[in-house]
Every structure is written in structure tokens, then in C-alpha cells.
Scaffold this motif. Sequence first.
Motif, PDB file in Angstrom:
ATOM      1  N   ARG A 294       0.813  -1.337   0.146  1.00  0.00           N
ATOM      2  CA  ARG A 294      -0.220   0.132   0.094  1.00  0.00           C
ATOM      3  C   ARG A 294       0.923   1.222   0.214  1.00  0.00           C
ATOM      4  O   ARG A 294       1.522   1.569   1.038  1.00  0.00           O
ATOM      5  CB  ARG A 294      -1.023   0.142   1.168  1.00  0.00           C
ATOM      6  CG  ARG A 294      -1.967  -1.258   1.502  1.00  0.00           C
ATOM      7  CD  ARG A 294      -2.927  -1.138   2.576  1.00  0.00           C
ATOM      8  NE  ARG A 294      -3.549  -2.467   2.389  1.00  0.00           N
ATOM      9  CZ  ARG A 294      -4.518  -2.575   3.373  1.00  0.00           C
ATOM     10  NH1 ARG A 294      -4.961  -1.765   4.340  1.00  0.00           N
ATOM     11  NH2 ARG A 294      -5.163  -3.868   3.454  1.00  0.00           N
ATOM     12  N   GLU A 502      -9.970  -5.706   3.960  1.00  0.00           N
ATOM     13  CA  GLU A 502      -9.082  -5.248   3.218  1.00  0.00           C
ATOM     14  C   GLU A 502      -7.835  -5.933   2.777  1.00  0.00           C
ATOM     15  O   GLU A 502      -7.005  -5.399   1.837  1.00  0.00           O
ATOM     16  CB  GLU A 502      -8.688  -3.921   3.936  1.00  0.00           C
ATOM     17  CG  GLU A 502      -9.848  -2.820   3.970  1.00  0.00           C
ATOM     18  CD  GLU A 502      -9.297  -1.536   4.735  1.00  0.00           C
ATOM     19  OE1 GLU A 502      -8.248  -1.657   5.072  1.00  0.00           O
ATOM     20  OE2 GLU A 502     -10.282  -0.606   4.753  1.00  0.00           O
ATOM     21  N   ARG A 503      -7.843  -7.285   3.006  1.00  0.00           N
ATOM     22  CA  ARG A 503      -6.726  -7.958   2.518  1.00  0.00           C
ATOM     23  C   ARG A 503      -7.210  -9.212   1.479  1.00  0.00           C
ATOM     24  O   ARG A 503      -6.410  -9.703   1.256  1.00  0.00           O
ATOM     25  CB  ARG A 503      -6.033  -8.741   3.724  1.00  0.00           C
ATOM     26  CG  ARG A 503      -5.259  -7.682   4.729  1.00  0.00           C
ATOM     27  CD  ARG A 503      -4.834  -8.569   5.896  1.00  0.00           C
ATOM     28  NE  ARG A 503      -4.242  -7.677   6.898  1.00  0.00           N
ATOM     29  CZ  ARG A 503      -2.709  -7.471   7.248  1.00  0.00           C
ATOM     30  NH1 ARG A 503      -2.131  -8.333   6.356  1.00  0.00           N
ATOM     31  NH2 ARG A 503      -2.293  -6.785   7.894  1.00  0.00           N
ATOM     32  N   TRP A 506      -9.051  -8.368  -4.146  1.00  0.00           N
ATOM     33  CA  TRP A 506      -9.612  -7.343  -4.556  1.00  0.00           C
ATOM     34  C   TRP A 506      -8.659  -6.178  -4.305  1.00  0.00           C
ATOM     35  O   TRP A 506      -8.594  -5.199  -4.977  1.00  0.00           O
ATOM     36  CB  TRP A 506     -11.212  -6.745  -4.177  1.00  0.00           C
ATOM     37  CG  TRP A 506     -11.221  -6.994  -2.871  1.00  0.00           C
ATOM     38  CD1 TRP A 506     -11.180  -6.066  -1.895  1.00  0.00           C
ATOM     39  CD2 TRP A 506     -11.908  -8.134  -2.385  1.00  0.00           C
ATOM     40  NE1 TRP A 506     -11.592  -6.765  -0.701  1.00  0.00           N
ATOM     41  CE2 TRP A 506     -11.905  -7.976  -0.847  1.00  0.00           C
ATOM     42  CE3 TRP A 506     -12.383  -9.305  -2.955  1.00  0.00           C
ATOM     43  CZ2 TRP A 506     -12.570  -8.841   0.060  1.00  0.00           C
ATOM     44  CZ3 TRP A 506     -12.901 -10.271  -2.039  1.00  0.00           C
ATOM     45  CH2 TRP A 506     -12.932 -10.192  -0.569  1.00  0.00           C
ATOM     46  N   SER A 507      -7.895  -6.245  -3.225  1.00  0.00           N
ATOM     47  CA  SER A 507      -6.810  -5.454  -2.739  1.00  0.00           C
ATOM     48  C   SER A 507      -5.627  -5.091  -3.968  1.00  0.00           C
ATOM     49  O   SER A 507      -4.930  -4.202  -3.668  1.00  0.00           O
ATOM     50  CB  SER A 507      -6.202  -5.407  -1.634  1.00  0.00           C
ATOM     51  OG  SER A 507      -5.584  -6.685  -1.623  1.00  0.00           O
ATOM     52  N   LEU A 510      -5.188  -1.550  -5.885  1.00  0.00           N
ATOM     53  CA  LEU A 510      -4.141  -0.818  -5.580  1.00  0.00           C
ATOM     54  C   LEU A 510      -2.863  -0.783  -6.011  1.00  0.00           C
ATOM     55  O   LEU A 510      -2.141   0.186  -6.317  1.00  0.00           O
ATOM     56  CB  LEU A 510      -3.945  -0.897  -3.859  1.00  0.00           C
ATOM     57  CG  LEU A 510      -5.226  -0.394  -3.000  1.00  0.00           C
ATOM     58  CD1 LEU A 510      -5.033  -0.986  -1.640  1.00  0.00           C
ATOM     59  CD2 LEU A 510      -5.695   0.873  -3.286  1.00  0.00           C
ATOM     60  N   MET A 532     -11.587   2.362  -4.767  1.00  0.00           N
ATOM     61  CA  MET A 532     -11.166   1.634  -3.561  1.00  0.00           C
ATOM     62  C   MET A 532     -11.399   2.529  -2.425  1.00  0.00           C
ATOM     63  O   MET A 532     -11.438   2.085  -1.216  1.00  0.00           O
ATOM     64  CB  MET A 532      -9.783   1.300  -3.561  1.00  0.00           C
ATOM     65  CG  MET A 532      -9.611   0.569  -4.831  1.00  0.00           C
ATOM     66  SD  MET A 532     -10.591  -0.999  -4.840  1.00  0.00           S
ATOM     67  CE  MET A 532      -9.962  -2.025  -3.469  1.00  0.00           C
ATOM     68  N   TYR A 537     -10.751   2.074   1.720  1.00  0.00           N
ATOM     69  CA  TYR A 537      -9.338   2.184   1.815  1.00  0.00           C
ATOM     70  C   TYR A 537      -8.785   3.440   2.257  1.00  0.00           C
ATOM     71  O   TYR A 537      -8.910   4.451   1.247  1.00  0.00           O
ATOM     72  CB  TYR A 537      -8.631   1.516   0.461  1.00  0.00           C
ATOM     73  CG  TYR A 537      -8.730  -0.107   0.561  1.00  0.00           C
ATOM     74  CD1 TYR A 537      -7.778  -0.890   1.013  1.00  0.00           C
ATOM     75  CD2 TYR A 537      -9.955  -0.644  -0.096  1.00  0.00           C
ATOM     76  CE1 TYR A 537      -7.803  -2.364   0.839  1.00  0.00           C
ATOM     77  CE2 TYR A 537     -10.182  -2.072  -0.189  1.00  0.00           C
ATOM     78  CZ  TYR A 537      -9.074  -2.877   0.189  1.00  0.00           C
ATOM     79  OH  TYR A 537      -9.326  -4.269   0.275  1.00  0.00           O
TER      80      TYR A 537
END
Length: 817
Positions: A294, A502-503, A506-507, A510, A532, A537
Motif C-alpha cells: 500500500r 481489506e486483505r 480485490w486489494s 491498489l 477503492m 481504503y
Amino acid sequence: MKVACWLCILMLMVAKPGQLLRADDSENGNGEQLQGPSRTVTDPPAAAEAQEVTTATVNVKEDQTRAATTPGENDRKAAKPKESAEFAPRTKMLPSALFERLWNDSVMKQEKLKAEIERLEAQRLSVATPELTPEQVEAQTMYENAMDMLAKPRTDKRVAFTLLRKAAAFNHLKARAELAWAVLLGHWMGFDFHHAADEFESLANDGVAEAHMGLAFLYSVGVGGKNVSQPQALIHYTLAALGDDTLAQMALGYRYLYGINVPINCEKALVQYKRVAKKVASRVTFANGPVVHRVRLLDELENPGSHETEIVDYYQLLADKGDVQSQVGLGQLYYQGGKAIQQDHQKALEYFTQAANAGNAIGFAFLGKLYLEGSEQIKADNETAFKYFSKASEMGDPVGQSGLGLMYLKGLGMPKDTNKALSYFTQAADQGWVDGQLQLGTMYFTGNGVKTDYKLAMKYFNLATQSGHVLAYYNLGVMHAYGMGMLRSCPAAVEFFKNVAERGRWSTRLMHAYSDYKQNRIDEAYMQYALMAEVGYEVAQSNAAFLLDREEVHVFNDRHEDLIRAFYYWKRAAGQGYSAAQVKLGDYYYYGWGTSTDFETAAALYRKASEQQYNAQAMFNLGYMHEQGLGMKKDWHLAKRLYDLAAETNSDAKVPVAIALFKLQMLAKMESIKETPYRFIFYLDENIAANWDLYMITILTLVLALIMYTRRPFQQPEPAAPQPANEIAAPAAAPAQVNPVAVSPAAAAVPIETTRGVADTADQTASTSSRGSTTATEGPSSSSATAGASSTASSTSSATSIANANANANALDPTDL
């Protein structure tokens, strides 16, 4: 006996009149008592009838007992044993009959409920799975193949979108939705917002959850001909979440958690995030999934670090030379993936094999992990995995110990043995390995092979969360959600489930957005960050605001709209605790960008960032506001303290802090002048005060001219003609012509005795004159050399005495030291 009597009375009170039988049916013609019900659960009517019969018999016998009672003592004593003898066997049967009746009723209800569930399930399956035509079967196959290719990192995405187009040609609804998302985000296809909006409208009428999610995003961002409407967005988010769309569930959970256009409701947020977290936890493997970096664009701009590609090249060079640690490092990078490296288990296998051949325990352990799970390039093999895990475990490696424990726990290629699994997990956990801590916590949590102990489970889960294991977060979320081993805490459970959600896979969007940003595809990066950001996020929110703040986004073509959107993105990121976003949000309030100017709110945000996150920029800004008295009371002492703290927190702030402190000192001096007789300077004519900048520029220009004049280059004089060797130079008559610049700094530093006589002074003067030609080159002036050249007309007696004085002076003059 007393208990049985009370049960009878209670049954008489609660029994309905229609449930009692007639008294004359309670006994047969011979006066024999009817027998109690048989103990069976398969005949509920018989049990109910027996219960009713028993109850009626008791009532009749009680009436007969009351009627037979006489005032005589002997009659009463004779009747009492008869009543007890008849009542005892009947009352013993009442609890059993009552239990039988309740049990049979519950069994009947369960059977009816089960039958109803089976009927509804069959009906749902019959409706949900109608017979498909050959075209629909082909379209479904193409859609599934395309989605598999999009999920894998090393596939040709163009082939996947070709399959999606073919499936959409057969009117496959989900394929049409995926293509609409592709043209909306600019992912492998060009932008076409209006086509995406039309397609989402059409698919939403057919009940496609992905289409409702698309419409919600359009209404929230304001593209595709849709004006920004948060109520419309909320409606479509809700419909998509009911259709089990994962991103919509996350968006709803985020809105209820932070009160985005809805009242804050922790329980509703918990429901949504728990659903998503359960999906993520069910897909977590032994490898814990690929690592998603991230990257915050603002932090990367302010603190540019070394590129990962350079690190990989350095490791590659060392690995080729046989460095084992570099081989292990490269293997782990390819095993999990990174910013500059895609996940590649085949290359990871090569590097781990090289390390294992050199006898490295970590190489053996990760080879076991590769063969235990398998991948596209490597076929799973439990025997090979067990062999490598055993070698690593014998060398004391915690990764190998944890792998063996997992194989014994699940019976992978061997019989299950929870005792051995517990032993291996304990050894790995004692060495701090995250998988050992997680599996040990899971055993204590579920009671698998050990006694259930929630406190020990929570201990090991907390240790595993320090390394960021997804399942550890999920298990702690479950424990907080249901209060298992602790007090129930909805906010804590939501935070854990949000972290897990959030893991998910679909992350990786980012990473796609960051790749687009590096390739200067700013609009594509912004659209993915915006999506996102809607999901919750914080990294995406700050990056979307960053792109809008720098005027790099060309989707809206209106600077005012960009600032408004950037303001809301900074606000959401600041609400999730990002200190840099809090500082930027304070700047927006300070300057009035995208909102009205509010110094007090800006100061509150700066203070929050400085106190909670020790942000140097926030400290500096807060000090400036104290200095100027903006939004708070003017306080120069507190301003100086904050400036000093900013310099101590971040070394990059030392230069601006030094300038600010100099300015603060100047202001303090000016304030002190106001208390002196020169205070009239600050009360000059209004014309002078209005044009102070012009006067200041004039003064600075004069000062600059003076500096340039004093520092102009000096023109050196022409050297004198050389004298004959036999000619003795005469000293100058006036010692005042001696140039003090010719004296070296070391000589000037030596003190001259105040008791020196006239003769010593004459000797010093003569010595200086005789050395004029020598010292002419030591300084910018050479007047002594000129005086020595013009003294050739002096008498020879003077020259002789001066020569003697020269000898004495050269021996005693302190300027020669």
C-alpha cells in the motif's frame, strides 16, 4: 409426595377446560385405573391422550375423597391411607407424561421445520438453476475462464477480455457487467463513462448486483452523466450488498462505521464486514496469500527511497556469486511478490533449491511450503513436502516445525496426530514464527487436541497479529464479536474484520493503480483509487486526494470541483488516522480550498496530528498560527517551543525552523523598540505605512550596492624594477607608510611589550623597511616596497647604522615569529 401434589395443582391451574376428559371415562367398569402412557416419542397423540386421562383421573379421585370425608375422627383416619395408596402411583406418572408430551411436541416441530426447509431449498434450486441452452453454457464457460485469467498475475489480459466480449455477445449478464467496469475504470480498455452508465442501468433492471454497485459508484463520484447524489448511491449500495456483492458490503460497512451520510451504527457495520471477512478467511492458504504493498503517493514524494528493482538487482548479483542469504531473500521475494516483482513460484523454487543445496534450513522449509500447497508451476506433493519439512525441523527451523505440525494436524499424507502437531507448533511459536503462533492459538480456540482455553488462544492470536497474519485478525474479530474469553466489543470486532476484509484479492487494484501512476496514466490511476476509496481504503482516499490536489486529473476539467472532491477525500483519510491527511485537511481549512476558511478547525487538526502522530509539519504550522494569533491566542513563547519541537522531530525542518526563529526574534526586537523613545517609527504617516514594501526594497537595494562596492576586486600595482645586488635599499623615513596588511595574522597575534624603548622602536621600523620587498606579495598593498626603492639617495653612514639595526631587528623583532 409433596412435589407430585404441587405438580398436579399446577397442571390443574394451567390446563384448558377442553383438555380434560369426563370423570366417568376415567375408570372402567371393574373400577380399575387406566394405565399410564408408554415411553415412546413416535406417537404424540397417544402421549397427549394418556396425559389428559391421567389428569382427569386425579380430578375425579379428589372429588370423591372430599365427598367421603365425615366429621368422625375414625372415618378420617380410615380414609387417609386409602387416598395415599391410590394417589401415589398416579402422581408418579405425571412428570413422565408431561415430559413425554413436551418432547413429542418439540420433535414434531423440528420435523415440520426440516421438511419446510427442504421444500424451500428444492424450490430455490429449481428456480436458480434452470436448464441452460448450449449458447448459455458456452457463455458461462467463457466467462469463468476469463475471470480465472484476470485473477492470475501472469496471464494475457487481452485474451481474457476477448472471452468476455464473446460471452457478452450471448447476453451473459455478468460478462456485460465486467466489460462495463472495464470501460469505467480504463482497465485494459479505453474510457467510456456514458456507455458504462447505460449498461449499468440496463443490468440493474435485471437485478445484477455488480450493476447496482456500478451505479452507486457513479452517483457517488459524479461521472457518466450522473450528478453527485449520496442518497442514490446509498440505495444502490444496499441493493448490491443484498445481492452479495463484496465491494458493496465493504462500502456499506465503512459508511455505517464512520457515519458517511448515515447515522453511525456499529452493529450494522459489523454485519457487513463480518460477511466479507468470512469470505477472505475461507480463501487464506498456508502461504498467507500474496503481499499487497500500500504505497502512499504523498509519503513517496516527500521521502523518496531506494527502488526495489535496484535492491533486486543487487541481490541477483550476490546470488549469482553463491551468496546463500541473497538466494533465500530472492526466493522469498518471488514467493510472495512485491512492488517491482510479480509472484513467481518457479523462480522461487530455483532460488530455494540453490539455498537448500548449500545446507540452508530456510531453503528446505520454503521448499516444503511450495510442495505442500502447489501452484500453477509446481504440483503439490505431500511426501516431498514432508521430506523438506523434516530436514528443516531437524536443523531447528521454525518454518519446518510449523509445516510438520500442520501436516500432522490435518493428516496430509499421514495419519492425524494432534499431540505431535501441538509439540511442533509449540516449538515454532517459542521461536516467534507466525504460523506456529496462529495454529497453536487455533488449537486452544477450538479445543482440538487440547482443552479449550480462550485466554491462551487470544495470547497466541495477538502474537500472530504482530506479524500481520490474516487469520489471526479474523479469529480475534470473532472472539470480540461474540465475547469469547473477554467482554464483547463491537468496535474492536469491526476493526479486526475491516482489516481482514481489506486483505482480499480485490486489494490488488491498489497495485494496478500504482502501476498506472508510474506509467503516467493518471486518470486511470485516479478512477481505481476512487473506487477503492469508496470501499474504505485509507490509502486509496489519500492517493485520490493527492492526485486531485496536484491538478493531474483531467476527468472533471473544473479546478473548483477537484478541490471539493480532494477536500472530502482528505477528510475521510484524516478520519482514519492518517497524520499527513490531517495536515493537508488543515491546509484546506486554512486557505479555504474546497470549503470555507476556518482557522480554528485548521488549528485543531494541526494539534491532533502533532500530539497523536508527532508530525513535524503540523508542529510548524501550529507554531506559525500561535505566532500570528490565527484561530487562537497569540503566544510567541509557545510558537518558539513548537518550532523547536518540529526541528527535533524531523531534521529536514531545521532550516525553515531557523528562519522562523530569526523572524520571531526580529518581531520581539521590534516590540521592544515600541517601548523606547524610537517608537515613533511605528507610527509614521499612513502613506509610508501603506507603501512600506517599496521603502524596504529601496533600503535593501542600497545595502546590496554597498556590499558590492566594498567587495569589488582590487587592482594590483606593477612590480618595481629589480635592483643591483650590491645596492643596499634605504628605509623609508616615515614609519607611518608601513602597511599593516602586510603583517601576517600570526604576527598580529603576538603582543608587543609596552616598556620597549625608543631604540627598539627604531629597530622595528628599520626591520620593516628592509623587508618591504619581501613582504610586498603577502597582502593586497605594497607601500613599504615602494618606499625602500626610493631611498637610494641616503648617506652611507646611515645605511651602515641601518644595516646594523637590521641585524638586531631580525633577531629580536616579535613580528618575525
